[in-house]
Design an enzyme around this catalytic site. Sequence first.
Site, PDB file in Angstrom:
ATOM      1  N   GLY A  30       0.817  -1.212   0.000  1.00  0.00           N
ATOM      2  CA  GLY A  30       0.000   0.000   0.000  1.00  0.00           C
ATOM      3  C   GLY A  30       0.846   1.255   0.000  1.00  0.00           C
ATOM      4  O   GLY A  30       2.085   1.205   0.030  1.00  0.00           O
ATOM      5  N   LYS A  38       4.598  12.443  -1.970  1.00  0.00           N
ATOM      6  CA  LYS A  38       5.443  11.323  -1.547  1.00  0.00           C
ATOM      7  C   LYS A  38       6.372  11.816  -0.439  1.00  0.00           C
ATOM      8  O   LYS A  38       7.119  12.767  -0.625  1.00  0.00           O
ATOM      9  CB  LYS A  38       6.257  10.777  -2.706  1.00  0.00           C
ATOM     10  CG  LYS A  38       7.121   9.577  -2.317  1.00  0.00           C
ATOM     11  CD  LYS A  38       7.829   8.994  -3.526  1.00  0.00           C
ATOM     12  CE  LYS A  38       8.687   7.799  -3.137  1.00  0.00           C
ATOM     13  NZ  LYS A  38       9.377   7.215  -4.299  1.00  0.00           N
ATOM     14  N   ASP A  81       8.580   5.188   8.616  1.00  0.00           N
ATOM     15  CA  ASP A  81       8.179   6.509   9.106  1.00  0.00           C
ATOM     16  C   ASP A  81       7.359   7.281   8.079  1.00  0.00           C
ATOM     17  O   ASP A  81       6.869   8.383   8.369  1.00  0.00           O
ATOM     18  CB  ASP A  81       9.391   7.331   9.537  1.00  0.00           C
ATOM     19  CG  ASP A  81      10.435   7.501   8.431  1.00  0.00           C
ATOM     20  OD1 ASP A  81      10.070   7.381   7.241  1.00  0.00           O
ATOM     21  OD2 ASP A  81      11.611   7.752   8.756  1.00  0.00           O
ATOM     22  N   GLY A  82       7.197   6.742   6.889  1.00  0.00           N
ATOM     23  CA  GLY A  82       6.388   7.402   5.875  1.00  0.00           C
ATOM     24  C   GLY A  82       7.030   8.621   5.246  1.00  0.00           C
ATOM     25  O   GLY A  82       6.386   9.338   4.472  1.00  0.00           O
ATOM     26  N   ASP A 138       4.162  -4.279  -7.581  1.00  0.00           N
ATOM     27  CA  ASP A 138       3.536  -3.089  -7.020  1.00  0.00           C
ATOM     28  C   ASP A 138       4.152  -1.813  -7.569  1.00  0.00           C
ATOM     29  O   ASP A 138       3.671  -0.713  -7.271  1.00  0.00           O
ATOM     30  CB  ASP A 138       3.614  -3.103  -5.488  1.00  0.00           C
ATOM     31  CG  ASP A 138       5.040  -3.202  -4.981  1.00  0.00           C
ATOM     32  OD1 ASP A 138       5.668  -4.253  -5.196  1.00  0.00           O
ATOM     33  OD2 ASP A 138       5.519  -2.234  -4.366  1.00  0.00           O
ATOM     34  N   ARG A 190       3.930  14.157  -7.021  1.00  0.00           N
ATOM     35  CA  ARG A 190       3.910  13.372  -8.244  1.00  0.00           C
ATOM     36  C   ARG A 190       2.571  13.557  -8.961  1.00  0.00           C
ATOM     37  O   ARG A 190       1.543  13.753  -8.316  1.00  0.00           O
ATOM     38  CB  ARG A 190       4.136  11.895  -7.928  1.00  0.00           C
ATOM     39  CG  ARG A 190       5.367  11.662  -7.081  1.00  0.00           C
ATOM     40  CD  ARG A 190       5.825  10.223  -7.109  1.00  0.00           C
ATOM     41  NE  ARG A 190       4.921   9.317  -6.401  1.00  0.00           N
ATOM     42  CZ  ARG A 190       5.227   8.038  -6.155  1.00  0.00           C
ATOM     43  NH1 ARG A 190       6.381   7.549  -6.568  1.00  0.00           N
ATOM     44  NH2 ARG A 190       4.387   7.262  -5.495  1.00  0.00           N
TER      45      ARG A 190
END
Length: 507
Positions: free
Chosen positions: A97, A119, A131-132, A259, A183
């Site tokens: 995901g 992003k 941590d994203g 993915d 993006r």
Amino acid sequence: MFAPNGPAAAPFAPGFTNRFHGLGPDFFTELQAASLPNPHWVAVSAGCTALLGWPAQWWQEPGALAAFSGNAAWPGMRPLASVYSGHQFGVWAGQLGDGRALWLGEVESPSGPQELQLKGAGQTPYSRRGDGRAVLRSSIREFLCSEAMAALGIPTTRALCLVGSGELKIQREAVETAAVVTRVAPSFLRFGHFEHFAHHGMPDQLRQLFDYFVAHYAPECAQAPNPVAAVLARVAGQTAELIAQWQAVGFMHGVMNTDNMSMLGLTIDYGPFGFMDGFDPGHVCNHSDHQGRYAFSRQPQIGFWNLHALAQALFPLMPNAESDADAASEELQASLEVYRERFGTALPAAMRAKLGLWETLDEDGPLIDDWLRLLAKHHTDYTIAHRRLAVFDPAQALDAPANAPVRDLFLDRPAFDAWAARYAERLKKAPADTSMARAARMNAVNPAVVLRNHLAQTAIQRAEAGDFSDVQRLQQVLSRPYDEPANPADADFPPNWAQHLEVSCSS
């Protein structure tokens, strides 16, 4: 001026829509971005701005920096992280995901709807203990390469802007600063979105996603006798043409997991990518790829493997999946063959163009193959060799001084001379073609400048020291890759220190 994640006054009204939200909560989690402390602009793409049809100076308006750092939202933005699964390095990885990406919504552009995505905007339910965040280093590479690939004419997601923060520190191999890149793409749907619902036994959601894709991105497939087979054939053809362009320009993706494969045939997810310097078909640009699964020469095979994974995910949707599984499998296999056919046409055509061969003759295949073997034997610089080949004079094929610019790239001069004699004879079979016209056509398909690792690294080092001018300068150079750059060093051989550069999945 703006409350974190609160409404921000937009400098204009781009008109966000949110069609993806209509799929429902099984497909995503709606959430806000994490705040980015003390953000600042690093770069903005004029080309992507024009693609969206936005004012050139949109980023200078109040609220823009807050919105594209994740600190605020423009009216209509409804951030979400989508769920998908996939195969990573050939192994089923289960649920994945958007672990550090947030879909903001869609805007209407002159070329149709475009989705915007941040992003590096913080943790999501799919971050898998991460941590994203994204670091400045990798964000610069993605920003530059997205726009460079677009300028090369290779299908790709785009990069609208890049925002940094010197205050937010992130631990990777070392402590680095954070950044957020915006993006842009018509859709960020991946093979893995379909794999997720197929592998988790969610046929209704799989059908819903398929119908969504067809309605918005492949409406012509709805009229086909079998829309599922038609969609697979469509994706197979687009993927084949994409990877043929990668091979022709010497681009290595580095992480061709399912993915990371776009349903629209776009280059997506710029991680440990690279452009070929010295030509080596077995080169692995990702030092985390210990088995060499995604080596340059294996990319066409991996593209086909990934399409098989997509076919398996789509299989339950086949109208005869239960009544005649063998027939359903055969029909999907026939759709997959589109990949072989299209790739088998697209790559030879691209390579003939690179060599200035504009009519197809039987001898072209062996001539091109032997040229590539010659490059590989000597690890000749891939981009420079093709660029210099444009000035090759077939009338003086064996005249060393006349053809020194390309001949001197090869240590084994007799081996080059033997090939050059064949090449000269082949070029003479198009007597109406002047050397000047041929050179112009070759220079229009063989770039002078690509985003080599050392160019990116130099820009990154200066940016990490607070100077973003080289990122902006390099983006301008890469926006015109077929022109000779004002600074010859941008098109020169990589320096010796660049041989030790490594890129990995760490970002």
